[in-house]
Design an enzyme around this catalytic site. Structure first.
Site, short mmCIF file in Angstrom:
data_model
loop_
_atom_site.label_atom_id
_atom_site.label_comp_id
_atom_site.label_asym_id
_atom_site.label_seq_id
_atom_site.Cartn_x
_atom_site.Cartn_y
_atom_site.Cartn_z
N ARG A 31 111.78 23.74 20.09
CA ARG A 31 110.44 24.17 20.32
C ARG A 31 109.47 23.08 20.06
NH1 ARG A 31 108.16 26.02 16.19
NH2 ARG A 31 110.10 26.93 15.07
N TYR A 60 90.81 34.58 38.03
CA TYR A 60 92.06 35.43 38.05
C TYR A 60 91.75 36.55 37.24
CZ TYR A 60 97.09 36.31 37.52
OH TYR A 60 98.20 36.71 37.57
N ASP A 100 90.49 25.77 36.17
CA ASP A 100 91.88 26.44 36.81
C ASP A 100 92.02 25.85 38.23
OD1 ASP A 100 93.80 27.90 38.06
OD2 ASP A 100 93.62 29.63 36.43
N LYS A 157 102.91 29.21 40.91
CA LYS A 157 102.35 29.52 42.34
C LYS A 157 103.04 28.11 43.05
CE LYS A 157 100.71 32.94 40.32
NZ LYS A 157 99.37 33.29 39.84
C1 LIG Z 1 98.67 33.41 38.36
C2 LIG Z 1 97.42 32.80 38.08
C3 LIG Z 1 97.23 32.65 36.61
C4 LIG Z 1 98.27 33.19 35.42
O1 LIG Z 1 99.32 32.46 35.71
P1 LIG Z 1 100.83 33.26 35.15
O2 LIG Z 1 101.64 32.05 35.60
O3 LIG Z 1 101.06 34.44 35.94
O4 LIG Z 1 100.69 33.65 33.67
C5 LIG Z 1 96.05 32.02 36.30
N1 LIG Z 1 95.19 31.30 37.10
C6 LIG Z 1 95.33 31.77 38.41
C7 LIG Z 1 94.39 31.13 39.47
C8 LIG Z 1 96.55 32.25 39.04
O5 LIG Z 1 96.74 32.53 40.31
#
Ligand SMILES: *Cc1c(COP(=O)(O)O)cnc(C)c1O
Length: 394
Positions: free
Chosen positions: A61, A114, A179, A204
């Site tokens: 951790r 998101y 983001d 992604k």
């Molecule tokens: C998928 C996504 C998230 C969240 O990510 P997870 O890995 O599913 O928790 C946050 N921001 C964007 C733009 C995303 O496409």
């Protein structure tokens, strides 16, 4: 290493020579032997305080070498000093919000975001009060206790581009989180535009193969230390096997993004000319909002696009049912093409008014274009769009 294609292949491999290995080793240890107690104690103190590494990893951790390698690789791609990996994109955002909650209460957020990020911020779950504003209102809405500005660009699902440099200027001394999931470091490097934290759902494009859930935050070493402390306290770790898979996907990142983007550009153009389609959201089409940011902030329009069908919900549902090659599924950034219905799936957690204000209508579909041959993709989409009940005559 100056060129991105080289960095994607070689980053995070600095210790391979000393280890005499050619592929990343996978360390699944939960604990590490402490034979010298003085070193162990010093390592424990350093890691809990947020050090990037110590003489002894102590406990998984606190540190894991497999995770640290992919963090170093992604930091190299973003051009930041550090990167901190988490169990998911949402865990990554949560860590930033928890760290910020130590400094104040108020957060300025630019929609659309998101869906679950919007929900997490709006819920106040991390002890912060989110105020949703337009990018142009940031300077006026800053308060003495504002500790964070959150933006997403390109945004989800309407592919709005937000001017990062303008937001950073308007935020003044308040740090900005971007983001950048939809862009990847191949197309956009927000830290170079002044962002303090660059967040990716590495689930992604960075992972890229639909088999890893992961999140990363890229930032300078001081901010990274604070996030590592949060991670050590809350335990939202990236598992080493997930980190290993993530690292394995990185060498092809630039190739994947470039190919998927070229496919998306052609599909966007053809959709824009299709009689069943009322509107296409894609930064690479003429007349897109903030298209001037292409070539400055963002080097290309990316591999995501959304389109609005004349026939609303019924036609959107029909297309989801009819595609054969594309997978009707949420998520994005995989090697294969995914199509989904934001109003019915990803943006379900938003209330109806917020959905409507963000352009998330019943007839909107979002396409995450993969690296297949573009003519096979178009053939699949064209057959799914043929004969829709509500198509407009040519
Ligand atoms: C998928 C996504 C998230 C969240 O990510 P997870 O890995 O599913 O928790 C946050 N921001 C964007 C733009 C995303 O496409």
């Amino acid at each position: 290493m100056s060129h991105l294609h080289t960095t994607t292949v070689h980053a995070g491999r600095d210790d391979f020579g000393a280890l005499c290995v050619h592929a990343p080793p996978l360390d699944l240890s939960t604990t590490y032997p402490v034979r010298d107690l003085a070193t162990g104690t010093a390592s424990f103190d350093a890691l809990v305080a947020g050090a990037a590494h110590a003489d002894n990893p102590i406990y998984a951790r606190l540190h894991n070498p497999t995770v640290a390698r992919v963090e170093q690789a992604i930091a190299s791609l973003e051009g930041t000093q550090a990167c901190v990996a988490f169990a998911s994109g949402m865990a990554a955002l949560t860590a930033v919000l928890l760290e910020r909650s130590q400094h104040g209460r108020h957060v300025l957020v630019v929609r659309p975001l998101y869906g679950t990020s919007d929900h997490l911020l709006a819920s106040g779950l991390c002890g912060l009060e989110a105020e949703f504003v337009e990018a142009g209102e940031i300077a006026a809405r800053r308060r003495a206790d504002t500790v964070l500005v959150v933006i997403e660009t390109p945004s989800n699902p309407t592919l709005n581009l937000v001017d990062i440099r303008a937001v950073v200027a308007a935020a003044g001394t308040v740090p900005v989180l971007v983001d950048s999931t939809f862009a990847t470091p191949v197309l956009q490097r927000p830290a170079e535009c002044g962002a303090t934290w660059v967040l990716h759902s590495a689930t992604k494009f960075l992972g890229g193969h639909g088999d890893v859930i992961a999140g990363v935050v890229c930032c300078d070493e001081a901010h990274a230390g604070a996030l590592r402390s949060v991670r050590a306290a809350t335990g939202a770790l990236l598992h080493p096997l997930a980190a290993w898979l993530l690292h394995r996907g990185l060498p092809t990142l630039a190739l994947r993004v470039e190919r998927a983007q070229a496919n998306a550009q052609l599909i966007a153009q053809r959709l824009a000319a299709h009689p069943a389609v009322a509107k296409v959201y894609y930064p690479g089409l003429p007349g897109s909002a903030n298209a001037h940011l292409l070539g400055s902030q963002m080097s290309g329009p990316g591999a995501l696009l959304s389109f609005e069908l004349h026939g609303g919900h019924a036609d959107a549902a029909a297309v989801m049912a009819r595609v054969k090659l594309m997978t009707p599924a949420v998520s994005l950034g995989s090697v294969d093409t995914l199509i989904q219905h934001p109003a019915g799936l990803t943006h379900r957690v938003l209330d109806a008014a917020t959905r409507a204000a963000s352009g998330i209508t019943p007839g909107l579909l979002r396409l995450s274009v993969g690296i297949e041959h573009v003519e096979d993709l178009w053939q699949d989409l064209a057959q799914a769009l043929t004969g829709l009940a509500h198509a407009q005559a040519d």
